[in-house]
Design a protein around this motif. Sequence first.
Motif, PDB file in Angstrom:
ATOM      1  N   GLY A   1       0.820  -1.198   0.000  1.00  0.00           N
ATOM      2  CA  GLY A   1       0.000   0.000   0.000  1.00  0.00           C
ATOM      3  C   GLY A   1       0.855   1.249   0.000  1.00  0.00           C
ATOM      4  N   VAL A   2       0.300   2.318  -0.529  1.00  0.00           N
ATOM      5  CA  VAL A   2       0.960   3.627  -0.540  1.00  0.00           C
ATOM      6  C   VAL A   2      -0.093   4.650  -0.132  1.00  0.00           C
ATOM      7  CG1 VAL A   2       2.185   5.341  -1.920  1.00  0.00           C
ATOM      8  CG2 VAL A   2       2.538   2.898  -2.387  1.00  0.00           C
TER       9      VAL A   2
ATOM     10  N   ALA B   1      -3.729  -1.242   5.425  1.00  0.00           N
ATOM     11  CA  ALA B   1      -3.336  -1.722   4.097  1.00  0.00           C
ATOM     12  C   ALA B   1      -2.978  -3.200   4.142  1.00  0.00           C
ATOM     13  CB  ALA B   1      -2.155  -0.908   3.571  1.00  0.00           C
ATOM     14  N   PHE B   2      -2.344  -3.624   5.226  1.00  0.00           N
ATOM     15  CA  PHE B   2      -1.943  -5.021   5.378  1.00  0.00           C
ATOM     16  C   PHE B   2      -3.165  -5.939   5.292  1.00  0.00           C
ATOM     17  CE2 PHE B   2      -0.763  -8.902   7.462  1.00  0.00           C
ATOM     18  CZ  PHE B   2       0.581  -9.078   7.165  1.00  0.00           C
ATOM     19  N   GLN B   3      -4.180  -5.636   6.078  1.00  0.00           N
ATOM     20  CA  GLN B   3      -5.376  -6.481   6.086  1.00  0.00           C
ATOM     21  C   GLN B   3      -6.046  -6.491   4.714  1.00  0.00           C
ATOM     22  OE1 GLN B   3      -7.738  -6.452   9.526  1.00  0.00           O
ATOM     23  NE2 GLN B   3      -9.375  -7.621   8.610  1.00  0.00           N
ATOM     24  N   ASP B   4      -6.160  -5.321   4.089  1.00  0.00           N
ATOM     25  CA  ASP B   4      -6.791  -5.243   2.769  1.00  0.00           C
ATOM     26  C   ASP B   4      -6.010  -6.028   1.714  1.00  0.00           C
ATOM     27  OD1 ASP B   4      -8.763  -3.624   3.823  1.00  0.00           O
ATOM     28  OD2 ASP B   4      -7.895  -1.759   3.043  1.00  0.00           O
ATOM     29  N   TYR B   5      -4.691  -5.951   1.752  1.00  0.00           N
ATOM     30  CA  TYR B   5      -3.857  -6.543   0.708  1.00  0.00           C
ATOM     31  C   TYR B   5      -3.611  -8.035   0.940  1.00  0.00           C
ATOM     32  CZ  TYR B   5      -0.162  -6.602  -2.852  1.00  0.00           C
ATOM     33  OH  TYR B   5       0.584  -6.853  -3.977  1.00  0.00           O
TER      34      TYR B   5
ATOM     35  N   GLY C   1      13.164 -13.225   7.904  1.00  0.00           N
ATOM     36  CA  GLY C   1      14.200 -12.844   6.949  1.00  0.00           C
ATOM     37  C   GLY C   1      14.333 -13.786   5.766  1.00  0.00           C
ATOM     38  N   SER C   2      13.480 -14.789   5.674  1.00  0.00           N
ATOM     39  CA  SER C   2      13.539 -15.699   4.526  1.00  0.00           C
ATOM     40  C   SER C   2      12.959 -15.008   3.294  1.00  0.00           C
ATOM     41  CB  SER C   2      12.787 -16.988   4.834  1.00  0.00           C
ATOM     42  OG  SER C   2      11.427 -16.718   5.100  1.00  0.00           O
ATOM     43  N   SER C   3      13.207 -15.594   2.143  1.00  0.00           N
ATOM     44  CA  SER C   3      12.732 -15.013   0.893  1.00  0.00           C
ATOM     45  C   SER C   3      11.314 -15.448   0.578  1.00  0.00           C
ATOM     46  CB  SER C   3      13.649 -15.445  -0.252  1.00  0.00           C
ATOM     47  OG  SER C   3      14.933 -14.923  -0.079  1.00  0.00           O
ATOM     48  N   LEU C   4      10.670 -14.653  -0.225  1.00  0.00           N
ATOM     49  CA  LEU C   4       9.349 -14.965  -0.770  1.00  0.00           C
ATOM     50  C   LEU C   4       9.525 -15.385  -2.226  1.00  0.00           C
ATOM     51  CD1 LEU C   4       7.592 -11.789   0.649  1.00  0.00           C
ATOM     52  CD2 LEU C   4       7.075 -14.143   1.338  1.00  0.00           C
ATOM     53  N   THR C   5       8.621 -16.213  -2.741  1.00  0.00           N
ATOM     54  CA  THR C   5       8.678 -16.616  -4.144  1.00  0.00           C
ATOM     55  C   THR C   5       7.342 -16.423  -4.853  1.00  0.00           C
ATOM     56  OG1 THR C   5       8.259 -18.897  -3.491  1.00  0.00           O
ATOM     57  CG2 THR C   5      10.573 -18.265  -3.835  1.00  0.00           C
ATOM     58  N   SER C   6       6.430 -15.743  -4.174  1.00  0.00           N
ATOM     59  CA  SER C   6       5.147 -15.399  -4.786  1.00  0.00           C
ATOM     60  C   SER C   6       4.623 -14.152  -4.078  1.00  0.00           C
ATOM     61  CB  SER C   6       4.144 -16.549  -4.678  1.00  0.00           C
ATOM     62  OG  SER C   6       3.875 -16.841  -3.325  1.00  0.00           O
ATOM     63  N   SER C   7       3.616 -13.563  -4.676  1.00  0.00           N
ATOM     64  CA  SER C   7       3.006 -12.376  -4.088  1.00  0.00           C
ATOM     65  C   SER C   7       2.278 -12.726  -2.794  1.00  0.00           C
ATOM     66  CB  SER C   7       2.012 -11.768  -5.085  1.00  0.00           C
ATOM     67  OG  SER C   7       1.311 -10.687  -4.486  1.00  0.00           O
ATOM     68  N   VAL C   8       2.234 -11.774  -1.878  1.00  0.00           N
ATOM     69  CA  VAL C   8       1.478 -11.967  -0.647  1.00  0.00           C
ATOM     70  C   VAL C   8       0.038 -11.473  -0.783  1.00  0.00           C
ATOM     71  CG1 VAL C   8       3.566 -11.869   0.794  1.00  0.00           C
ATOM     72  CG2 VAL C   8       2.222  -9.779   0.420  1.00  0.00           C
ATOM     73  N   LYS C   9      -0.314 -10.923  -1.943  1.00  0.00           N
ATOM     74  CA  LYS C   9      -1.676 -10.408  -2.147  1.00  0.00           C
ATOM     75  C   LYS C   9      -2.679 -11.543  -1.992  1.00  0.00           C
ATOM     76  CE  LYS C   9      -4.558  -7.562  -5.096  1.00  0.00           C
ATOM     77  NZ  LYS C   9      -5.004  -6.712  -4.011  1.00  0.00           N
ATOM     78  N   ASP C  10      -3.659 -11.317  -1.125  1.00  0.00           N
ATOM     79  CA  ASP C  10      -4.724 -12.288  -0.843  1.00  0.00           C
ATOM     80  C   ASP C  10      -4.201 -13.659  -0.386  1.00  0.00           C
ATOM     81  OD1 ASP C  10      -6.700 -10.393  -1.519  1.00  0.00           O
ATOM     82  OD2 ASP C  10      -6.508 -10.908  -3.646  1.00  0.00           O
TER      83      ASP C  10
END
Length: 149
Positions: A68-69, A94-98, A137-146
Amino acid sequence: MHLSSSALVALAAAGVLAAGVLMGGCSSTSALALKEGDCFLYPDEGDTEISDVTTKACTEEHDAEIIGVTTVDGDEMPQSDALDAQAQDDCLAAFQDYVGTAYEDSTLGLTWLVPTQDSWDKADDREIVCVALTSDGSSLTSSVKDSRL
């Protein structure tokens, strides 16, 4: 922009930039141009002011995602406590919405970027940029959206 030191996640473990960040799918993006949905490599541990980040496709290994911005109102930059209070309120919403779940129920961490006095004055920077990342601190490999993570 200034990376909040009072964000809701311990960031020491998040400084996991790879040495060779100029791989396929990466590009350097101004912190002032970040938008919701951008995934990127987290700045080096200890960096509190950033001007550029290395963006990546959210399907590639990355450290963080813009969730969010929001905008700071007024002509004068608020004091840091007031700016962080607004950032916390805006970014929790924004966290909850996203992400699709409340921060308190999530396994993800949350931080934000806020204007510096210099970016406020010289670049008319009025944005609070909300950032989700893993809390360990681990990496993500997909979007966190929904994702409801």
